[in-house]
Write a protein that holds these residues in place. Structure first.
Motif, PDB file in Angstrom:
ATOM      1  N   LEU A 192       0.796  -1.236   0.000  1.00  0.00           N
ATOM      2  CA  LEU A 192       0.000   0.000   0.000  1.00  0.00           C
ATOM      3  C   LEU A 192       0.830   1.288   0.000  1.00  0.00           C
ATOM      4  O   LEU A 192       0.458   2.256  -0.675  1.00  0.00           O
ATOM      5  N   PRO A 193       1.964   1.363   0.715  1.00  0.00           N
ATOM      6  CA  PRO A 193       2.743   2.617   0.693  1.00  0.00           C
ATOM      7  C   PRO A 193       3.347   2.973  -0.673  1.00  0.00           C
ATOM      8  O   PRO A 193       3.669   4.137  -0.912  1.00  0.00           O
ATOM      9  N   PHE A 194       3.519   1.989  -1.563  1.00  0.00           N
ATOM     10  CA  PHE A 194       4.187   2.246  -2.843  1.00  0.00           C
ATOM     11  C   PHE A 194       3.600   3.427  -3.632  1.00  0.00           C
ATOM     12  O   PHE A 194       4.325   4.345  -4.013  1.00  0.00           O
ATOM     13  N   PRO A 195       2.282   3.444  -3.916  1.00  0.00           N
ATOM     14  CA  PRO A 195       1.735   4.576  -4.690  1.00  0.00           C
ATOM     15  C   PRO A 195       1.926   5.927  -3.997  1.00  0.00           C
ATOM     16  O   PRO A 195       2.168   6.939  -4.659  1.00  0.00           O
ATOM     17  N   PHE A 196       1.835   5.928  -2.658  1.00  0.00           N
ATOM     18  CA  PHE A 196       1.923   7.193  -1.914  1.00  0.00           C
ATOM     19  C   PHE A 196       3.351   7.739  -1.887  1.00  0.00           C
ATOM     20  O   PHE A 196       3.555   8.951  -2.018  1.00  0.00           O
ATOM     21  N   ILE A 197       4.341   6.856  -1.735  1.00  0.00           N
ATOM     22  CA  ILE A 197       5.727   7.348  -1.731  1.00  0.00           C
ATOM     23  C   ILE A 197       6.201   7.699  -3.144  1.00  0.00           C
ATOM     24  O   ILE A 197       7.156   8.466  -3.304  1.00  0.00           O
ATOM     25  N   LEU A 198       5.524   7.165  -4.157  1.00  0.00           N
ATOM     26  CA  LEU A 198       5.826   7.582  -5.535  1.00  0.00           C
ATOM     27  C   LEU A 198       5.179   8.934  -5.840  1.00  0.00           C
ATOM     28  O   LEU A 198       5.767   9.775  -6.521  1.00  0.00           O
ATOM     29  N   LYS A 199       3.972   9.122  -5.304  1.00  0.00           N
ATOM     30  CA  LYS A 199       3.222  10.355  -5.581  1.00  0.00           C
ATOM     31  C   LYS A 199       3.919  11.592  -5.002  1.00  0.00           C
ATOM     32  O   LYS A 199       3.770  12.693  -5.525  1.00  0.00           O
ATOM     33  N   ARG A 200       4.706  11.411  -3.930  1.00  0.00           N
ATOM     34  CA  ARG A 200       5.391  12.550  -3.316  1.00  0.00           C
ATOM     35  C   ARG A 200       6.630  12.979  -4.120  1.00  0.00           C
ATOM     36  O   ARG A 200       7.182  14.048  -3.885  1.00  0.00           O
ATOM     37  N   LEU A 201       7.068  12.134  -5.067  1.00  0.00           N
ATOM     38  CA  LEU A 201       8.241  12.467  -5.882  1.00  0.00           C
ATOM     39  C   LEU A 201       7.885  13.466  -6.967  1.00  0.00           C
ATOM     40  O   LEU A 201       6.725  13.559  -7.386  1.00  0.00           O
ATOM     41  N   LEU A 226       6.337  -0.627 -12.747  1.00  0.00           N
ATOM     42  CA  LEU A 226       6.900  -1.220 -11.547  1.00  0.00           C
ATOM     43  C   LEU A 226       7.476  -0.120 -10.673  1.00  0.00           C
ATOM     44  O   LEU A 226       7.969   0.878 -11.196  1.00  0.00           O
ATOM     45  N   HIS A 227       7.448  -0.313  -9.366  1.00  0.00           N
ATOM     46  CA  HIS A 227       7.905   0.717  -8.434  1.00  0.00           C
ATOM     47  C   HIS A 227       9.360   1.115  -8.684  1.00  0.00           C
ATOM     48  O   HIS A 227       9.686   2.297  -8.797  1.00  0.00           O
ATOM     49  N   GLN A 228      10.251   0.123  -8.811  1.00  0.00           N
ATOM     50  CA  GLN A 228      11.677   0.415  -8.976  1.00  0.00           C
ATOM     51  C   GLN A 228      11.968   1.118 -10.298  1.00  0.00           C
ATOM     52  O   GLN A 228      12.932   1.887 -10.408  1.00  0.00           O
ATOM     53  N   ASP A 229      11.136   0.854 -11.297  1.00  0.00           N
ATOM     54  CA  ASP A 229      11.316   1.469 -12.615  1.00  0.00           C
ATOM     55  C   ASP A 229      10.873   2.934 -12.596  1.00  0.00           C
ATOM     56  O   ASP A 229      11.549   3.818 -13.135  1.00  0.00           O
ATOM     57  N   VAL A 230       9.718   3.182 -11.943  1.00  0.00           N
ATOM     58  CA  VAL A 230       9.161   4.541 -11.911  1.00  0.00           C
ATOM     59  C   VAL A 230      10.008   5.461 -11.036  1.00  0.00           C
ATOM     60  O   VAL A 230      10.281   6.605 -11.409  1.00  0.00           O
ATOM     61  N   MET A 231      10.481   4.968  -9.891  1.00  0.00           N
ATOM     62  CA  MET A 231      11.192   5.850  -8.948  1.00  0.00           C
ATOM     63  C   MET A 231      12.508   6.367  -9.539  1.00  0.00           C
ATOM     64  O   MET A 231      12.987   7.437  -9.174  1.00  0.00           O
ATOM     65  N   LYS A 232      13.105   5.599 -10.472  1.00  0.00           N
ATOM     66  CA  LYS A 232      14.362   6.029 -11.105  1.00  0.00           C
ATOM     67  C   LYS A 232      14.178   7.266 -11.983  1.00  0.00           C
ATOM     68  O   LYS A 232      15.133   7.970 -12.286  1.00  0.00           O
ATOM     69  N   GLN A 233      12.928   7.520 -12.398  1.00  0.00           N
ATOM     70  CA  GLN A 233      12.650   8.651 -13.290  1.00  0.00           C
ATOM     71  C   GLN A 233      12.485   9.973 -12.531  1.00  0.00           C
ATOM     72  O   GLN A 233      12.369  11.026 -13.148  1.00  0.00           O
ATOM     73  N   ALA A 234      12.454   9.908 -11.209  1.00  0.00           N
ATOM     74  CA  ALA A 234      12.207  11.124 -10.400  1.00  0.00           C
ATOM     75  C   ALA A 234      13.413  12.055 -10.421  1.00  0.00           C
ATOM     76  O   ALA A 234      14.561  11.601 -10.484  1.00  0.00           O
ATOM     77  N   TYR A 292      12.534   1.502   1.156  1.00  0.00           N
ATOM     78  CA  TYR A 292      11.315   0.711   1.361  1.00  0.00           C
ATOM     79  C   TYR A 292      11.208  -0.401   0.309  1.00  0.00           C
ATOM     80  O   TYR A 292      10.788  -1.522   0.624  1.00  0.00           O
ATOM     81  N   GLY A 293      11.596  -0.098  -0.934  1.00  0.00           N
ATOM     82  CA  GLY A 293      11.589  -1.109  -1.990  1.00  0.00           C
ATOM     83  C   GLY A 293      12.514  -2.266  -1.661  1.00  0.00           C
ATOM     84  O   GLY A 293      12.172  -3.433  -1.881  1.00  0.00           O
ATOM     85  N   LEU A 294      13.684  -1.960  -1.098  1.00  0.00           N
ATOM     86  CA  LEU A 294      14.645  -2.986  -0.694  1.00  0.00           C
ATOM     87  C   LEU A 294      14.086  -3.835   0.453  1.00  0.00           C
ATOM     88  O   LEU A 294      14.244  -5.064   0.464  1.00  0.00           O
ATOM     89  N   PHE A 295      13.393  -3.167   1.386  1.00  0.00           N
ATOM     90  CA  PHE A 295      12.776  -3.868   2.524  1.00  0.00           C
ATOM     91  C   PHE A 295      11.748  -4.891   2.041  1.00  0.00           C
ATOM     92  O   PHE A 295      11.752  -6.050   2.470  1.00  0.00           O
ATOM     93  N   VAL A 296      10.881  -4.489   1.103  1.00  0.00           N
ATOM     94  CA  VAL A 296       9.851  -5.390   0.565  1.00  0.00           C
ATOM     95  C   VAL A 296      10.496  -6.522  -0.243  1.00  0.00           C
ATOM     96  O   VAL A 296      10.056  -7.679  -0.177  1.00  0.00           O
ATOM     97  N   ALA A 297      11.556  -6.196  -1.004  1.00  0.00           N
ATOM     98  CA  ALA A 297      12.268  -7.213  -1.791  1.00  0.00           C
ATOM     99  C   ALA A 297      12.889  -8.274  -0.885  1.00  0.00           C
ATOM    100  O   ALA A 297      12.862  -9.473  -1.198  1.00  0.00           O
TER     101      ALA A 297
END
Length: 300
Positions: free
Chosen positions: A146-155, A169-177, A187-192
């Motif tokens: 659940l936190p994934f969309p919210f921590i992406l939206k703040r970027l 994918l979360h890891q793919d989108v966050m690299k574009q920030a 957090y992505g590493l924690f879930v992985a």
């Protein structure tokens, strides 16, 4: 954001869409068939088949959540996707992937109990207990993803971005920030790591199963016990091999063609939902007999 089809094969996307469409149709049909038979046949109301219905449900979710963008790319060459739609898709893909990993882990425990304690199997895994286990693990998966969309939206995303796959994918989108994404990385590493722990626990379960099997004196008895685990072992390999391969390519083989990475990433979403119903229908005599009986009734 802009999603990618198969790099360098834009002219052939319409032809690529044909096997993809067939795979999606067969995956949805196969998993719906499994769910239908488990629901309607009272002889399949056993813990193992309840867990199989959870696996079919997560496979169905994976197929449906990735279907719209992949078909838009390969059928209509529409690659654009809004941030909100992208964040929603990555939530569902990660959520159903986590659910599948959880179910595969639960199924390994189910096999361990069935082999260690066959006489008490049904009393340990009652229907009520199975439902509780399923609901607890589903809630945990939602809680972690659940936190994934919210921590992406703040970027902050400063420009139109080309993503690396045919879905978000979360890891793919966050690299574009263009803002600090350390929270996303941690957090992505924690879930992985949690997902990796599932694989370790499955391996430990099978080590214990193997220990019990080696203690059986009869060769025929060993084969009989191992045969009950074949379907689950196949499902584990089908699910984890693309994930581990993709992770290894990203970490150790950065020079590998992007085409290879895209194809493996697509295999991760297309193959498990397609193959799991086939594997369980072939290896599970009860499900196979029910399907054949229905087909014979239809022909009659």
């Amino acid at each position: 954001f802009f999603l990618i089809g198969i790099p360098g094969m834009k002219h052939a996307h319409i032809w690529v869409s044909i096997p993809i469409c067939l795979m999606y149709l067969l995956a949805i049909l196969g998993n719906c068939t499994i769910l239908f038979f488990i629901k309607t046949e009272t002889s399949l109301h056993e813990p193992m088949y309840y867990f199989l219905s959870m696996l079919a449900f997560s496979d169905l979710g994976l197929s449906i959540s990735s279907l719209p963008t992949m078909l838009r790319i390969f059928l209509f060459n529409v690659t654009g996707i809004s941030p909100d739609a992208c964040f929603a898709q990555e939530f569902f893909i990660h959520g159903f992937s986590a659910m599948e990993a959880s179910v595969l882990f639960i199924m390994s425990i189910d096999r361990l109990i069935a082999i260690c304690n066959p006489l008490r199997y049904t009393s340990i895994l009652t229907s009520a207990r199975v439902i509780k286990i399923g609901l607890i693990f589903a809630a945990l998966c939602i809680m972690f993803v659940l936190p994934f969309p919210f921590i992406l939206k703040r970027l902050k995303f400063c420009k139109k971005s080309l993503l690396s796959h045919s879905y978000c994918l979360h890891q793919d989108v966050m690299k574009q920030a263009c803002s600090d994404n350390r929270v996303n990385v941690i957090y992505g590493l924690f879930v992985a790591l949690i997902s990796l722990l599932y694989l370790v626990r499955i391996a430990v379960s099978y080590m214990l199963i193997l220990k019990i099997v080696l203690g059986i004196t009869s060769h025929k008895g060993r084969l009989k016990v191992l045969n009950t685990c074949i379907s689950h072992i196949c499902a584990v390999f089908i699910f984890y091999v693309p994930i581990v391969t993709l992770a290894a390519l990203h970490r150790f083989a950065k020079h590998v063609s992007s085409v290879v990475r895209v194809i493996i990433a697509d295999i991760f979403l297309l193959v498990p939902p397609l193959m799991n119903p086939i594997v369980y229908s072939v290896k599970s005599q009860q499900i196979r007999n029910r399907i054949l009986t229905k087909l014979c009734e239809k022909q009659g």
